[in-house]
Design a protein around this motif. Structure first.
Motif, PDB file in Angstrom:
ATOM      1  N   PHE A 591     -36.337  66.086  49.104  1.00 58.40           N
ATOM      2  CA  PHE A 591     -37.294  65.103  49.589  1.00 58.40           C
ATOM      3  C   PHE A 591     -36.843  64.593  50.958  1.00 58.40           C
ATOM      4  O   PHE A 591     -35.656  64.292  51.164  1.00 58.40           O
ATOM      5  CB  PHE A 591     -37.397  63.917  48.625  1.00 58.40           C
ATOM      6  CG  PHE A 591     -37.867  64.277  47.241  1.00 58.40           C
ATOM      7  CD1 PHE A 591     -38.748  65.325  47.031  1.00 58.40           C
ATOM      8  CD2 PHE A 591     -37.441  63.545  46.133  1.00 58.40           C
ATOM      9  CE1 PHE A 591     -39.197  65.655  45.757  1.00 58.40           C
ATOM     10  CE2 PHE A 591     -37.879  63.861  44.850  1.00 58.40           C
ATOM     11  CZ  PHE A 591     -38.749  64.927  44.662  1.00 58.40           C
ATOM     12  N   ALA A 593     -38.917  62.169  52.933  1.00 53.12           N
ATOM     13  CA  ALA A 593     -39.511  60.894  53.330  1.00 53.12           C
ATOM     14  C   ALA A 593     -40.073  60.186  52.111  1.00 53.12           C
ATOM     15  O   ALA A 593     -40.403  60.808  51.093  1.00 53.12           O
ATOM     16  CB  ALA A 593     -40.616  61.112  54.375  1.00 53.12           C
ATOM     17  N   GLU A 594     -40.205  58.866  52.219  1.00 49.52           N
ATOM     18  CA  GLU A 594     -40.802  58.085  51.147  1.00 49.52           C
ATOM     19  C   GLU A 594     -42.321  58.115  51.247  1.00 49.52           C
ATOM     20  O   GLU A 594     -42.891  58.343  52.309  1.00 49.52           O
ATOM     21  CB  GLU A 594     -40.290  56.641  51.215  1.00 49.52           C
ATOM     22  CG  GLU A 594     -38.771  56.546  51.087  1.00 49.52           C
ATOM     23  CD  GLU A 594     -38.318  55.209  50.530  1.00 49.52           C
ATOM     24  OE1 GLU A 594     -39.181  54.354  50.248  1.00 49.52           O
ATOM     25  OE2 GLU A 594     -37.104  55.036  50.351  1.00 49.52           O
ATOM     26  N   GLU A 596     -44.496  60.194  49.911  1.00 47.76           N
ATOM     27  CA  GLU A 596     -45.190  61.486  49.914  1.00 47.76           C
ATOM     28  C   GLU A 596     -45.585  61.874  48.490  1.00 47.76           C
ATOM     29  O   GLU A 596     -44.968  61.439  47.514  1.00 47.76           O
ATOM     30  CB  GLU A 596     -44.310  62.561  50.543  1.00 47.76           C
ATOM     31  CG  GLU A 596     -44.030  62.282  52.017  1.00 47.76           C
ATOM     32  CD  GLU A 596     -43.357  63.430  52.732  1.00 47.76           C
ATOM     33  OE1 GLU A 596     -43.501  63.527  53.957  1.00 47.76           O
ATOM     34  OE2 GLU A 596     -42.679  64.242  52.052  1.00 47.76           O
ATOM     35  N   ALA A 666     -34.039  64.631  44.892  1.00 43.27           N
ATOM     36  CA  ALA A 666     -33.776  63.224  45.176  1.00 43.27           C
ATOM     37  C   ALA A 666     -32.376  63.019  45.759  1.00 43.27           C
ATOM     38  O   ALA A 666     -32.180  62.245  46.706  1.00 43.27           O
ATOM     39  CB  ALA A 666     -33.954  62.397  43.903  1.00 43.27           C
ATOM     40  N   ASN A 669     -31.353  63.656  49.999  1.00 41.07           N
ATOM     41  CA  ASN A 669     -31.405  62.643  51.059  1.00 41.07           C
ATOM     42  C   ASN A 669     -31.452  61.221  50.505  1.00 41.07           C
ATOM     43  O   ASN A 669     -31.806  60.283  51.233  1.00 41.07           O
ATOM     44  CB  ASN A 669     -32.618  62.893  51.961  1.00 41.07           C
ATOM     45  CG  ASN A 669     -32.514  64.208  52.712  1.00 41.07           C
ATOM     46  OD1 ASN A 669     -31.545  64.463  53.411  1.00 41.07           O
ATOM     47  ND2 ASN A 669     -33.513  65.070  52.531  1.00 41.07           N
ATOM     48  N   ILE A 671     -33.462  59.887  48.294  1.00 38.25           N
ATOM     49  CA  ILE A 671     -34.825  59.375  48.152  1.00 38.25           C
ATOM     50  C   ILE A 671     -35.280  59.564  46.716  1.00 38.25           C
ATOM     51  O   ILE A 671     -35.299  60.683  46.202  1.00 38.25           O
ATOM     52  CB  ILE A 671     -35.786  60.100  49.116  1.00 38.25           C
ATOM     53  CG1 ILE A 671     -35.359  59.853  50.568  1.00 38.25           C
ATOM     54  CG2 ILE A 671     -37.225  59.648  48.897  1.00 38.25           C
ATOM     55  CD1 ILE A 671     -36.127  60.681  51.578  1.00 38.25           C
ATOM     56  N   ALA A 673     -37.968  58.970  43.285  1.00 36.37           N
ATOM     57  CA  ALA A 673     -39.324  59.433  42.989  1.00 36.37           C
ATOM     58  C   ALA A 673     -39.776  58.840  41.674  1.00 36.37           C
ATOM     59  O   ALA A 673     -38.958  58.516  40.797  1.00 36.37           O
ATOM     60  CB  ALA A 673     -39.369  60.953  42.919  1.00 36.37           C
ATOM     61  N   THR A 696     -43.654  68.751  48.136  1.00 36.88           N
ATOM     62  CA  THR A 696     -44.167  67.458  48.592  1.00 36.88           C
ATOM     63  C   THR A 696     -45.023  67.658  49.828  1.00 36.88           C
ATOM     64  O   THR A 696     -44.798  68.585  50.623  1.00 36.88           O
ATOM     65  CB  THR A 696     -43.027  66.480  48.925  1.00 36.88           C
ATOM     66  OG1 THR A 696     -42.141  67.082  49.880  1.00 36.88           O
ATOM     67  CG2 THR A 696     -42.244  66.116  47.679  1.00 36.88           C
ATOM     68  N   THR A 722     -42.736  60.216  46.113  1.00 39.42           N
ATOM     69  CA  THR A 722     -41.354  59.958  46.499  1.00 39.42           C
ATOM     70  C   THR A 722     -41.201  58.496  46.903  1.00 39.42           C
ATOM     71  O   THR A 722     -42.168  57.841  47.281  1.00 39.42           O
ATOM     72  CB  THR A 722     -40.927  60.844  47.675  1.00 39.42           C
ATOM     73  OG1 THR A 722     -41.739  60.525  48.827  1.00 39.42           O
ATOM     74  CG2 THR A 722     -41.098  62.307  47.350  1.00 39.42           C
ATOM     75  N   GLY A 723     -39.973  57.998  46.837  1.00 40.28           N
ATOM     76  CA  GLY A 723     -39.702  56.648  47.306  1.00 40.28           C
ATOM     77  C   GLY A 723     -38.785  55.878  46.391  1.00 40.28           C
ATOM     78  O   GLY A 723     -38.620  56.207  45.204  1.00 40.28           O
ATOM     79  N   SER A 725     -35.132  53.975  45.117  1.00 35.71           N
ATOM     80  CA  SER A 725     -33.747  54.406  44.896  1.00 35.71           C
ATOM     81  C   SER A 725     -33.503  54.886  43.481  1.00 35.71           C
ATOM     82  O   SER A 725     -32.361  55.096  43.082  1.00 35.71           O
ATOM     83  CB  SER A 725     -32.794  53.248  45.204  1.00 35.71           C
ATOM     84  OG  SER A 725     -33.081  52.139  44.354  1.00 35.71           O
TER      85      SER A 725
END
Length: 753
Positions: A591, A593-594, A596, A666, A669, A671, A673, A696, A722-723, A725
């Motif tokens: 992943f 970016a958040e 997505e 996850a 990077n 990130i 989900a 994604t 995604t997004g 912690s």
């Protein structure tokens, strides 16, 4: 003082005069009928030097005598790739394929299993050195290596003996050569205890016009041996070690394992490439398994058929070596070239520039014979094809094992499954920390993955990727894979699943799969059960290549990988090479970016037999492996390649299923989900159905992905976003990404500290 008596030289003339002399043919690994066949070919008994040559060249490792009846079916696969043509294929040192823009790529995977058990560091190091020279011999500059490895249980004493040395050998040799190690595998299983698998792959790049082949043509052309001096290390070497089953207490006779010098190899590489550029090489062969026996007989056999060699001219590190030992020595960092007489001076000058020793040891003849002299006495006079190519062919008996039906009937359906969210979470943490799924940085951090500055992707990405041209950004991706448990359950399907996973892995990065190389690791060919596994695996690979439309460029067979009656899991490692027109547009694995959208591509079935869950949680192996759907694999590949630039990440689903793919994506990077599952949460998370990937996209591209999936007929399932912690499965569990990472990274350092 009286002189030390020396044995009388066994010349061709002597052999003709005393035909009944007893010879140690059995000690050299020859069978009674093989020795009889040699006598029939020669019309006399062989000299001791001829016996040495036949013994190593007719070994299982060099002659494929038990397997070529099955390997020949690969020739049924068309020698065309999806975007180009094969420039060289099976039978050469390595396969060469056209990748466009005037470039070609050569790649091959080979084994150095038994030597690496006996002497882990040097066995692994010289495995890297040998495959690099195979690539160099095709006229290519080596640009990257990979190392598919298999070990016994992580907590076993012998694993602690061999693993650190093997990893250090792979890294030490490759790092000194300045070659990035861009991927591979490290798999642990009880059956590899005492039989670690050290497979080595190398990729090389060349222009079309730089292709060189291993043949000795042109009567009067000179035969030049150059590189390191010949020593007593590796006498018999891999030729003998790889042709015999290890006994419970270890092999009774172990020939010396080759000793590598990567700095000499680096000089040899640069020297050879300059020789190619100067166009002073008419034919070339590296010296690997079987050493001079192989190089002289194969060059002569593939050329005009005749060669005269003065063995006493060979530069030695040990002056006491006998002719037989010189012919059998597998000392490293040596090459043999065929050079036109007018080019010899220029050839020697280039070798001198690089401080590489070179000696004319013979010439090409029109006799149709390989004739080798020792201080003026003829010690070898043989038809070279009989040594190099026309060795024995065995139709080993094989049959489906009696235990196969019972094994397949014992599926994972009856195993206790996690039922609550907490149990599903605990299963994820247990699997992500297991030896086969945990972080392999303890291993890969010992390798330089980015030297030369052309590495685009490397471990832990799905595939390794290298930029070939820094102007156009043309590149290639390579992946190696094999699930030995699947191959044990069904070797036909298991081999196809190995190919499918490698095929899928290069596709997730955006590369078009082009061709395969294989390294077929099995137990004793004298066991009909093992030969059935081998035959089925070959049939599976051939059928898969026909359906996918990709050729087999070459490869390697490693047999006798067993201790006593315990054979390894059948392990047909498959390497797939793919081409990408612009590496700057590759799709990353994790992943990025958040916010997505996450989608699952492909169909999930309740396929848990042979899975990592069954293996880790229950210690169970039984049932049938996942269904092979090659049409679905091809459609998924085409979607992934077409989605380059649209997809922000892509990760294949394989060992551990969706749960592990989400966790690895996850972790990459940091990130998190959140996903929602529509079916049975356990099956959705841990089934290992093939032909699947997690991808994604940005919100603005979601409709385009839906249309692309419809166009290619690939099932598409929205999963979530995604997004954050944490990794959350709605209605089941949440787990912090940091906790998953901690479990993932702790295993190897704790075990190997």
């Amino acid at each position: 003082m009286p002189e030390t008596s020396r044995p009388v030289l066994d010349t061709v003339a002597v052999a003709a005069e005393d035909p009944q002399r007893e010879q140690p043919w059995s000690d050299l690994g020859l069978k009674p009928d093989e020795y009889a066949e040699i006598r029939e070919i020669l019309g006399r008994r062989p000299t001791s030097s001829e016996l040495a040559m036949y013994s190593v060249m007719w070994s299982e490792h060099c002659s494929y005598k038990s397997t070529k009846v099955h390997l020949k079916q690969f020739s049924e696969v068309p020698q065309e790739t999806p975007v180009g043509k094969m420039l060289a294929g099976i039978g050469e040192n390595a396969g060469v394929i056209d990748i466009g823009q005037g470039y070609a790529v050569t790649f091959k995977v080979e084994s150095h299993n038994h030597p690496s058990f006996v002497e882990p560091y040097q066995g692994a190091a010289t495995g890297i050195g040998g495959i690099v020279r195979d690539i160099l011999a095709m006229g290519a500059r080596p640009v990257a290596v990979m190392d598919p490895l298999r070990f016994g249980p992580l907590d076993a004493d012998d694993t602690h003996r061999v693993l650190p040395g093997i990893v250090a050998g792979v890294g030490g040799y490759g790092n000194c050569l300045g070659l990035p190690n861009i991927g591979g595998e490290a798999v642990f299983d009880e059956t590899y205890l005492g039989n670690p698998l050290v497979n080595a792959l190398c990729v090389g790049v060349l222009r079309h016009e730089d292709l060189h082949l291993a043949k000795a043509s042109g009567v009067g052309n000179q035969v030049i041996l150059y590189g390191a001096r010949t020593g007593g290390d590796g006498i018999g070497g891999v030729s003998v070690l790889a042709s015999e089953t290890f006994d419970e207490g270890g092999p009774a006779k172990r020939p010396a394992v080759q000793v590598g010098d990567p700095f000499m190899e680096k000089l040899l590489i640069e020297c050879t490439l300059e020789l190619f550029a100067a166009k002073v090489v008419a034919g070339i062969q590296d010296l690997g398994g079987a050493g001079l026996s192989c190089a002289t007989s194969e060059l002569a056999s593939a050329g005009d058929g005749g060669m005269s060699v003065h063995l006493d001219r060979v530069p030695l590190r040990d002056s006491t070596l006998s002719p037989e030992e010189i012919l059998m020595s597998e000392s490293q960092e040596r090459m043999m070239a065929v050079v036109e007489p007018d080019d010899v001076a220029a050839f020697m000058a280039i070798c001198a520039k690089w401080d590489v020793e070179a000696v004319v040891i013979g010439e090409v003849t029109d006799t149709g014979r390989l004739e080798i002299d020792w201080h003026g006495e003829r010690v070898v006079d043989v038809p070279p094809r009989s040594v190099a190519h026309d060795g024995p062919t065995y139709n080993r008996p094989y049959a489906r094992p009696e235990w196969q039906d019972a094994l397949q009937a014992d599926g994972a359906e009856a195993l206790a499954r996690p039922g609550t969210g907490d149990e599903l979470k605990a299963t994820l943490l247990q699997l992500i920390a297991s030896p086969n799924l945990c972080d392999k940085s303890w291993i890969t951090d010992q390798y330089d993955r980015y030297v030369q500055g052309n590495t685009v992707l490397a471990q832990p990405s799905d595939s390794g990727m290298i930029r070939v041209d820094d102007q156009t950004n043309l590149g290639v991706a390579v992946s190696t894979d094999c699930n030995g448990r699947f191959a044990k359950l069904d070797p036909y399907a298991g081999a196809q699943l190995a190919l499918a996973e490698s095929y899928r892995n290069v596709s997730t990065g955006g590369a078009v799969p082009m061709a395969i190389s294989d390294c077929l690791n099995f137990g004793s060919p004298e066991d009909p059960d093992v030969m059935w596994q081998f035959a089925e695996a070959c049939r599976g690979l051939k059928d898969a290549c026909l359906e996918l439309g990709i050729p087999v460029t070459g490869g390697n067979v490693s047999l006798y990988n067993q201790t006593g009656e315990t054979a390894i899991l059948p392990t047909p490692v498959v390497a797939v090479l793919g081409v990408i027109e612009d590496v700057t547009k590759r799709t990353p694995t994790g992943f990025v970016a958040e916010g997505e959208q996450i989608f699952l591509l492909g169909q999930t079935r309740e396929e848990l037999s042979g899975s990592e869950w069954a293996h880790v949680v229950h210690g169970h192996l039984g049932g049938r492996p996942p269904v092979v759907d090659l049409a679905a694999e091809r459609a998924l590949s085409q979607l992934l390649v077409a989605g380059t630039g649209l997809l922000t990440s892509a990760h294949d689903l394989s060992d551990g299923g969706l749960a592990i793919a989400l966790a690895e994506s996850a972790i990459r990077n940091g990130i998190g989900a959140s996903v929602a599952l529509a079916g049975d949460a356990f099956v959705d998370l841990y089934a290992e159905s093939a032909a699947r990937a997690v991808v994604t996209v940005r919100d603005t591209d979601a409709d385009a992905l839906v249309a692309l999936a419809e166009q290619h007929g690939v099932p598409l399932t929205p999963l979530g976003r995604t997004g954050g912690s944490v990794l959350a499965v709605e209605g089941q569990f949440e787990v912090p990404v940091a906790e998953v990472r901690e479990a993932w990274t702790a295993t190897l350092p704790a075990a190997l500290a």
